[in-house]
Motif scaffolding. Structure first.
Motif, short mmCIF file in Angstrom:
data_model
loop_
_atom_site.label_atom_id
_atom_site.label_comp_id
_atom_site.label_asym_id
_atom_site.label_seq_id
_atom_site.Cartn_x
_atom_site.Cartn_y
_atom_site.Cartn_z
N LEU A 25 -22.35 11.28 -20.44
CA LEU A 25 -21.19 11.09 -21.29
C LEU A 25 -21.60 10.84 -22.73
N ASP A 26 -20.83 11.36 -23.68
CA ASP A 26 -21.06 11.04 -25.08
C ASP A 26 -20.92 9.53 -25.27
N PRO A 27 -21.74 8.93 -26.16
CA PRO A 27 -21.79 7.47 -26.25
C PRO A 27 -20.44 6.80 -26.51
N LEU A 28 -19.71 7.23 -27.53
CA LEU A 28 -18.44 6.59 -27.85
C LEU A 28 -17.40 6.81 -26.75
N TRP A 29 -17.43 7.98 -26.12
CA TRP A 29 -16.52 8.26 -25.02
C TRP A 29 -16.83 7.35 -23.83
N GLY A 30 -18.12 7.16 -23.53
CA GLY A 30 -18.51 6.26 -22.45
C GLY A 30 -18.10 4.83 -22.71
N ALA A 31 -18.29 4.37 -23.98
CA ALA A 31 -17.89 3.01 -24.34
C ALA A 31 -16.38 2.85 -24.26
N ALA A 32 -15.63 3.88 -24.68
CA ALA A 32 -14.17 3.82 -24.64
C ALA A 32 -13.67 3.73 -23.19
N LEU A 33 -14.28 4.53 -22.30
CA LEU A 33 -13.90 4.47 -20.89
C LEU A 33 -14.17 3.07 -20.33
N ARG A 34 -15.32 2.52 -20.68
CA ARG A 34 -15.71 1.20 -20.17
C ARG A 34 -14.69 0.14 -20.56
N PHE A 35 -14.41 0.01 -21.84
CA PHE A 35 -13.54 -1.08 -22.28
C PHE A 35 -12.07 -0.77 -22.07
N GLY A 36 -11.72 0.52 -21.99
CA GLY A 36 -10.36 0.85 -21.61
C GLY A 36 -10.07 0.39 -20.20
N ALA A 37 -10.99 0.68 -19.26
CA ALA A 37 -10.81 0.27 -17.87
C ALA A 37 -10.87 -1.25 -17.74
N ALA A 38 -11.83 -1.89 -18.44
CA ALA A 38 -11.98 -3.34 -18.35
C ALA A 38 -10.74 -4.05 -18.90
N SER A 39 -10.15 -3.51 -19.98
CA SER A 39 -8.95 -4.13 -20.55
C SER A 39 -7.79 -4.06 -19.57
N LEU A 40 -7.68 -2.96 -18.82
CA LEU A 40 -6.61 -2.84 -17.83
C LEU A 40 -6.76 -3.89 -16.73
N VAL A 41 -8.01 -4.12 -16.32
CA VAL A 41 -8.26 -5.14 -15.30
C VAL A 41 -7.84 -6.53 -15.82
N LEU A 42 -8.25 -6.85 -17.05
CA LEU A 42 -7.94 -8.16 -17.61
C LEU A 42 -6.45 -8.32 -17.89
N LEU A 43 -5.78 -7.25 -18.32
CA LEU A 43 -4.33 -7.33 -18.53
C LEU A 43 -3.61 -7.57 -17.20
N ALA A 44 -4.14 -6.98 -16.12
CA ALA A 44 -3.57 -7.24 -14.80
C ALA A 44 -3.76 -8.70 -14.40
N VAL A 45 -4.94 -9.25 -14.71
CA VAL A 45 -5.19 -10.67 -14.44
C VAL A 45 -4.22 -11.54 -15.23
N MET A 46 -4.01 -11.18 -16.51
CA MET A 46 -3.04 -11.92 -17.33
C MET A 46 -1.66 -11.91 -16.70
N ALA A 47 -1.25 -10.74 -16.20
CA ALA A 47 0.08 -10.62 -15.58
C ALA A 47 0.17 -11.49 -14.33
N LEU A 48 -0.88 -11.48 -13.52
CA LEU A 48 -0.89 -12.29 -12.30
C LEU A 48 -0.84 -13.78 -12.63
N GLN A 49 -1.52 -14.17 -13.72
CA GLN A 49 -1.54 -15.57 -14.12
C GLN A 49 -0.34 -15.95 -15.00
#
Length: 291
Positions: A25-49
């Motif tokens: 993967l291109d570097p910026l694309w790989g980083a975007a996928l990483r933190f895009g997915a991680a942010s969704l996980v944390l937003l879900a945790v926020m919603a649950l809490q």
């Protein structure tokens, strides 16, 4: 100790996983996928809490924190790790505590200490030993500078947190990673990256690792350690992680254990310890130095 050890091991695998991700993967694309997915996980945790979004200065501060801590920092790190091994990259990141201290002094948040000066000289000598390779043509100078820029950006984000209104760690990371993901996706598009999902199994495993273990779990564990030990003791994470990374990189990515890396790493770690982690007797007793 168990939380701290788990955090060190998980964080130690990040740079190795990024190296595998960058091969497809291109570097910026790989980083975007990483933190895009991680942010969704944390937003879900926020919603649950059932946590509410901050407002005003607190919200702006969380966004700025994310841009620096996740956006700029990891954009530079991903670029650097295309050409340099994970062990060298993570070793340079061990300068973060020292850089944080020096930036805090420059911004009048802390007083300068002699040990900080000695630590800076020691760590600089270690970096000079480790980074002799760029001048011999084996490591591009721009990659080295990008990794050092990542160190400064990471350190400044830590200093910034001290000036901002307090926000719950889950909320701070969720907002920060979301802002960083937007920035990284935009940067990836501007750079002309190819937006594609991984085809290799190794890339999928690497991406899954940096999202779940390297981003969400590592930051949660690190915040738990800080709550129990305090920031100064928890900062030993940055000293221990390079050792894990070098061993993993040598095992999984065939990183050579060269003499310059083995000689320079102890100097960097000693410098970080003297400049950022070791405290004087007055500080250990709870009094400001010089009083």
């Amino acid at each position: 100790m168990a939380l701290f050890a788990a955090c060190v091991v998980l964080a130690g695998g990040n740079a190795v996983a990024v190296r595998f991700s960058n091969r497809e993967l291109d570097p910026l694309w790989g980083a975007a996928l990483r933190f895009g997915a991680a942010s969704l996980v944390l937003l879900a945790v926020m919603a649950l809490q059932r946590r509410e979004l901050p407002r005003g200065r607190a919200l702006a501060g969380a966004v700025l924190f994310g841009v620096l801590n996740f956006g700029v920092t990891f954009a530079l790190a991903y670029y650097a790790l295309v050409r340099i091994h994970a062990g060298l990259g993570q070793t340079l990141l061990s300068l973060v505590p020292l850089a944080t201290l020096l930036l805090a002094v420059a911004q009048r948040l802390e007083r300068f200490r002699l040990l900080a000066g000695i630590g800076t000289l020691c760590a600089t000598a270690g970096v000079a030993v480790v980074s002799r390779a760029p001048f011999q043509g084996s490591v591009p100078t721009l990659s080295l500078l990008a990794m050092l820029g990542s160190v400064v950006s990471f350190a400044e984000s830590i200093v910034l947190v001290r000036k901002l209104p307090k926000v719950h760690p889950v909320t701070m990371n969720a907002i920060g990673m979301t802002a960083a993901a937007v920035l990284l996706f935009a940067g990836s598009a501007a750079a002309g990256d190819t937006w594609k999902l991984p085809e290799r199994a190794a890339t999928w495993w690497a991406l899954a690792y940096v999202v779940v273990a390297g981003s969400v779990l590592t930051f949660v564990l690190y915040l738990m350690v800080i709550q129990r030990w305090g920031a100064s003791r928890a900062a030993y994470l940055f000293v221990c992680v390079p050792v894990v990374t070098i061993l993993l990189s040598a095992r999984l990515d065939d990183e050579p254990l060269t003499a310059s890396l083995l000689l320079g790493t102890p100097l960097i770690l000693l410098g970080v310890y003297l400049g950022a982690l070791r405290r004087g007797d007055a500080e250990q007793r709870g009094r400001p130095p010089g009083r």
